[in-house]
Design a protein around this motif. Structure first.
Motif, PDB file in Angstrom:
ATOM      1  N   ILE A  58       5.001  -4.072   8.881  1.00 58.35           N
ATOM      2  CA  ILE A  58       4.762  -2.679   8.489  1.00 58.35           C
ATOM      3  C   ILE A  58       4.248  -1.902   9.695  1.00 58.35           C
ATOM      4  O   ILE A  58       4.727  -0.817   9.998  1.00 58.35           O
TER       5      ILE A  58
ATOM      6  N   TYR B  16       5.972 -11.359   2.746  1.00 62.38           N
ATOM      7  CA  TYR B  16       6.573 -10.837   3.981  1.00 62.38           C
ATOM      8  C   TYR B  16       5.505 -10.815   5.069  1.00 62.38           C
ATOM      9  O   TYR B  16       4.334 -11.063   4.811  1.00 62.38           O
TER      10      TYR B  16
ATOM     11  N   LEU C 281      -4.499  -2.302   5.693  1.00 56.88           N
ATOM     12  CA  LEU C 281      -4.294  -1.131   4.851  1.00 56.88           C
ATOM     13  C   LEU C 281      -4.742   0.143   5.546  1.00 56.88           C
ATOM     14  O   LEU C 281      -4.247   1.212   5.284  1.00 56.88           O
TER      15      LEU C 281
ATOM     16  N   LEU D 254      -2.627   2.277   2.609  1.00 52.69           N
ATOM     17  CA  LEU D 254      -1.283   1.965   2.099  1.00 52.69           C
ATOM     18  C   LEU D 254      -1.199   2.088   0.577  1.00 52.69           C
ATOM     19  O   LEU D 254      -0.148   2.380   0.026  1.00 52.69           O
TER      20      LEU D 254
ATOM     21  N   LEU E 285       0.022  -9.460   2.465  1.00 50.31           N
ATOM     22  CA  LEU E 285       0.143  -8.364   1.504  1.00 50.31           C
ATOM     23  C   LEU E 285       1.183  -8.648   0.433  1.00 50.31           C
ATOM     24  O   LEU E 285       1.287  -7.954  -0.547  1.00 50.31           O
TER      25      LEU E 285
ATOM     26  N   SER F  42       6.784  -2.166   0.921  1.00 52.94           N
ATOM     27  CA  SER F  42       5.403  -2.056   1.389  1.00 52.94           C
ATOM     28  C   SER F  42       4.555  -1.426   0.287  1.00 52.94           C
ATOM     29  O   SER F  42       5.087  -0.782  -0.604  1.00 52.94           O
ATOM     30  N   PRO F  43       3.223  -1.602   0.358  1.00 50.25           N
ATOM     31  CA  PRO F  43       2.374  -1.052  -0.703  1.00 50.25           C
ATOM     32  C   PRO F  43       2.537   0.460  -0.868  1.00 50.25           C
ATOM     33  O   PRO F  43       2.313   0.982  -1.948  1.00 50.25           O
TER      34      PRO F  43
END
Lengths: 193, 392, 267
Positions: free
Chosen positions: A56, A51, C29, C56, A48, C159-160
């Motif tokens: 996440i 990282y 996602l 996300l 993504l 993060s997204p």
């Protein structure tokens, strides 16, 4: 005999044989380095962004340790009836008593949480209601000065807060008493939103 | 006074953000730029001979390379001691972040290491071949390995070597500058810290690196020669010392320029920087770094370079000046690294730092780490002779 | 209900396993995180997250701190410490007390980060005070975070969905991010030896819960929500006429943490 000749070939020294060996060595090092970079890069790294994408998910999967008032009041029905009606309805159960998961885990009681008493109560109440701390916005919280408040109400200055104010609904019994005694002063306003 | 978990006893003036009480980059991060600076500086000395043909520097040209290698070998140790997870240090090479000013260090360090080792091996090759023939057992095996199994020292082969040496030394200069200017940029790139985030930071780091490297070489050259009761090459010392004077004057000018521009521009954080230098850093900056270890050496330079001095006095003078300048650079690193962190990002107060003897990153560790390069150098000297013989 | 949730749990677990084993890229996602521990009555505090696929890229959260509502009780600090067992003398969030005298001089303190509350007025000042207020601090969740920029190994990232998080398993503990953060919200955790900081309780948010500090704030001084959800309180506040500021605008970090009623002296 064969090995000997290979060895002799490797060790024979032309004017540039050492340079060739160094270049081969550097190439091997580079390939080895590049390969280990590929091999040792953690899974999902770069999926993504720069990282580990799985981090996440790992963060998202952490278990909370604190819950909500609703979770506590599911069992504590008496407190539920009082707490949600009083001026302290926005105060968190866990702030005064401790973390939910130190008390209940997998539907089982695993520990007893703190119930403040006596002098501890005074310290706890003054954490919010101390008039001496002027930084508190007056429209958000009612503050008192001690011992003036006790003197004004004509009680002993050794009284702790909870002797008049039930901690879960601080004004309920005070207002009730005033009604019974037909004391005329205004019922205390609720400053909380 | 709070005893904090990182071991530092800290007192606080005015308001410091709660997390700013800790000085996260302590003595190990002071040593790290100090050691890499010495590496870069020593390399410059040898390059002056190998690339720019400053013939007077020939006697120290080999020694300075070995000196650089010994320090380079130890440059990452303070970092490893400092890291919270030294076992993960290879992550810097495996997943280097292209946006980070720190991520390139592993690669630049490794490439520079390769260039330095190769240059040493090429320069020493004829000597190594000669030593290989004259030794036996383990030493012979080592020499065989170091000369890559080739005993060919024909004029054709040596001419090739010479070209390669020139090339390595030439790319070595920008790499040494990159290595250390880059270390300066690690600090210069932190916009949250007003004493660090100046474009002058890499320049100052580089110049002070040259100062510490040349000082180290002068001092060690004189000391080892005296110890071995061998004669000193005064011409070489004089040349080194003149270069040292030049580098130091520029270095000190930039250091002062930075302070001056902070205080003259009176911009945003001026009061914090001024308060820092005149407050917690008063002794280590003004008294030590500026007066004792900069102004005094400047006068010594004036005396030794511009007047006629007896040889013995001159040598003593260069030793004292070099020693003072080695301390100047160490203090400069301290004042930048630790000094910069004393200033809380609240812009309202300063924390304090008191080094401890027995902490993981304490004084004992610092002493051990600073003596390691000399031990490495001693063993390198067993393999590579430092000094040229008269005939060479 | 029980059986139903069990099968749901199992499906969810299988789904996660599949995603983790296979090509994680696109499918990450939409992963639903592991649920809450069973049998707990937990209200949905942030709608549209629990038991739903979580994209996300479709979420954008904001945090609003209303300084005019903060009474400095330190509930938030206590909750935070309990939620994460934060080691002593390290703070993911803290509350500062500002005092301003008639010469416009500012005095700030934050004893133990406000964790023990403010029981005493400042005794060391002999000044007449013109203005005084509390300022809660936490991670600014920058849109252009300097900590992420400087991390040499990609162990901290944005993060997204806009959370700046730390990969505790990848962090080398160099503390560069701590130096780079203009707000000093980061610290080196002495237990894990990795960098640590406020995450806006990402794990709670992904379960539809409010961050621990927001959940316990008695006066609503801390507000949190999805900006893309037009019905959320935060979305309404930020669309309204209120005056909002961010800390250290000149740093160019573009925080998602907004302050209401912050005096200009607040740093």
């Amino acid at each position: 005999m064969h090995i000997q000749s290979v060895r002799r070939y490797l060790l024979q020294s032309n004017h540039n044989s050492h340079v060739k060996r160094i270049i081969v060595g550097l190439l091997v090092l580079a390939v080895f380095g590049f390969a280990s970079k590929l091999i040792f890069a953690p899974a999902t790294f770069g999926d993504l962004g720069h990282y580990r994408a799985k981090a996440i998910l790992e963060e998202a999967n952490l278990e909370p340790r604190l819950m909500t008032n609703e979770s506590c009041l599911t069992c504590h029905q008496h407190e539920k009836r009082k707490h949600l009606k009083g001026t302290h309805k926005t105060v968190s159960c866990e702030f005064c008593h401790g973390a939910y998961f130190d008390h209940i885990l997998d539907d089982k009681k695993i520990g007893t949480l703190d119930v403040k008493k006596g002098e501890e109560i005074r310290v706890l109440c003054l954490r919010c209601h101390n008039k001496e701390i002027q930084a508190r916005p007056t429209d958000k919280i009612k503050t008192v000065a001690l011992p003036q408040h006790l003197e004004e109400k004509r009680v002993r200055t050794t009284h702790t807060c909870d002797q008049c104010h039930y901690v879960h609904a601080p004004l309920e019994y005070v207002n009730l008493a005033k009604k019974m005694m037909r004391i005329k002063d205004e019922p205390e306003k609720e400053p909380c939103p | 006074m709070d005893v904090l978990s990182n071991g530092a006893v800290t007192t606080v003036s005015n308001f410091v953000f709660p997390n700013d009480l800790h000085v996260h980059w302590s003595m190990m991060i002071v040593l790290y730029p100090y050691i890499t600076g010495i590496v870069a500086g020593a390399f410059i000395v040898s390059s002056l001979y190998h690339v720019f043909n400053i013939k007077a520097l020939k006697p120290v040209s080999r020694f300075s390379l070995l000196f650089a290698l010994a320090f380079l070998a130890c440059a990452t140790l303070p970092l490893l001691v400092h890291l919270g997870h030294p076992e993960r240090s290879m992550n810097m090479m495996i997943t280097p972040s292209p946006s980070s000013a720190m991520a390139g260090f592993g690669y630049i360090y490794a490439l520079y290491g390769i260039v330095l080792v190769l240059e040493i091996l090429f320069i020493y090759r004829p000597k190594l071949v000669q030593l290989q023939a004259g030794s036996a057992g383990w030493m012979q095996k080592i020499y065989t390995l170091l000369s890559f199994g080739s005993d060919n020292v024909t004029p054709e082969s040596l001419a090739l070597d010479k070209k390669i040496i020139k090339f390595l030394a030439a790319i070595g200069i920008p790499m040494a500058c990159l290595l250390h200017g880059y270390v300066g940029f690690i600090f210069g790139g932190v916009k949250a810290n007003p004493t660090w985030s100046t474009p002058l930071m890499p320049v100052i780091f580089l110049l002070s690196a040259c100062v510490s490297g040349i000082s180290g070489i002068i001092l060690l050259y004189i000391l080892t020669k005296k110890y071995r009761r061998e004669s000193l090459n005064l011409e070489c010392i004089k040349t080194c010392f003149n270069y040292l004077a030049g580098f130091f004057i520029i270095d000190f000018t930039f250091e002062m320029l930075e302070v001056f521009s902070h205080s003259y521009l009176r911009s945003g954080y001026h009061h914090m920087v001024e308060g820092l230098l005149n407050g917690p850093l008063y002794i280590s900056f003004w008294v030590a770094q500026v007066f004792m270890f900069s102004v005094v050496p400047l006068f010594l330079f004036g005396w030794l370079c511009l007047t006629r001095v007896k040889d013995r006095l001159y040598i003593l003078g260069t030793m004292v000046t070099s020693g003072l300048l080695l301390l100047q650079v160490l203090y400069m690193r301290w004042n930048v690294v630790i000094g910069g962190q004393l200033m809380s990002k609240s812009a309202r107060g300063y924390t304090e730092f008191h080094p401890q003897w027995f902490h993981k990153e304490g004084i004992i560790t610092a002493i051990i780490l600073m003596s390691l390069p000399f031990i490495v150098l001693f063993f390198l000297g067993k393999i590579f002779p430092f000094w040229l013989e008269e005939s060479e | 209900m029980g059986e139903n949730s069990q099968t749901l749990d199992k499906e969810r677990r299988d789904f996660i396993k599949k995603v983790l084993k296979g090509t994680i890229g696109g499918s990450l996602l939409l992963v639903i995180p592991a649920g809450l521990r069973s049998g707990i009555e937990v209200p949905v505090q942030i709608p549209g997250i629990r038991d739903q696929e979580y994209d996300l890229n479709k979420k954008r959260f904001a945090f609003v701190v209303d300084i005019t509502s903060c009474i400095g009780c330190g509930s938030c600090c206590v909750a935070d410490k309990r939620e994460y067992k934060v080691p002593d003398y390290h703070y993911r969030t803290w509350v500062e007390r500002y005092l301003k005298d008639f010469d416009d001089k500012i005095y700030v303190d934050s004893p133990n980060g406000g964790l023990d509350g403010y029981q005493e007025p400042r005794k060391d000042l002999d000044k007449e005070i013109r203005d005084t207020f509390f300022v809660p601090k936490l991670c600014n969740m920058c849109n252009d975070p300097p900590c992420v920029q400087v991390c040499p190994v990609g162990a901290t990232f944005r993060s997204p969905d806009g959370f700046v998080l730390v990969d505790e398993k990848h962090c080398v503990g160099c503390a560069y991010c701590i130096q780079a953060c203009p707000y000093s919200v980061r610290f080196l955790n002495p237990v894990t030896h990795s960098a640590d900081k406020c995450t806006w309780c990402y794990h709670r948010v992904r379960k539809g819960l409010l961050p621990a500090c927001v959940n316990v704030c008695p006066t609503g001084a801390r507000k949190f929500g999805d900006v893309n959800d037009k019905e959320s309180e935060v979305s309404k506040i930020l669309s309204g006429p209120g005056v909002f500021t961010v800390l250290r605008k000149a740093m160019g970090t573009s925080p998602s943490l907004h302050y209401m009623g912050a005096r200009r002296e607040v740093i």
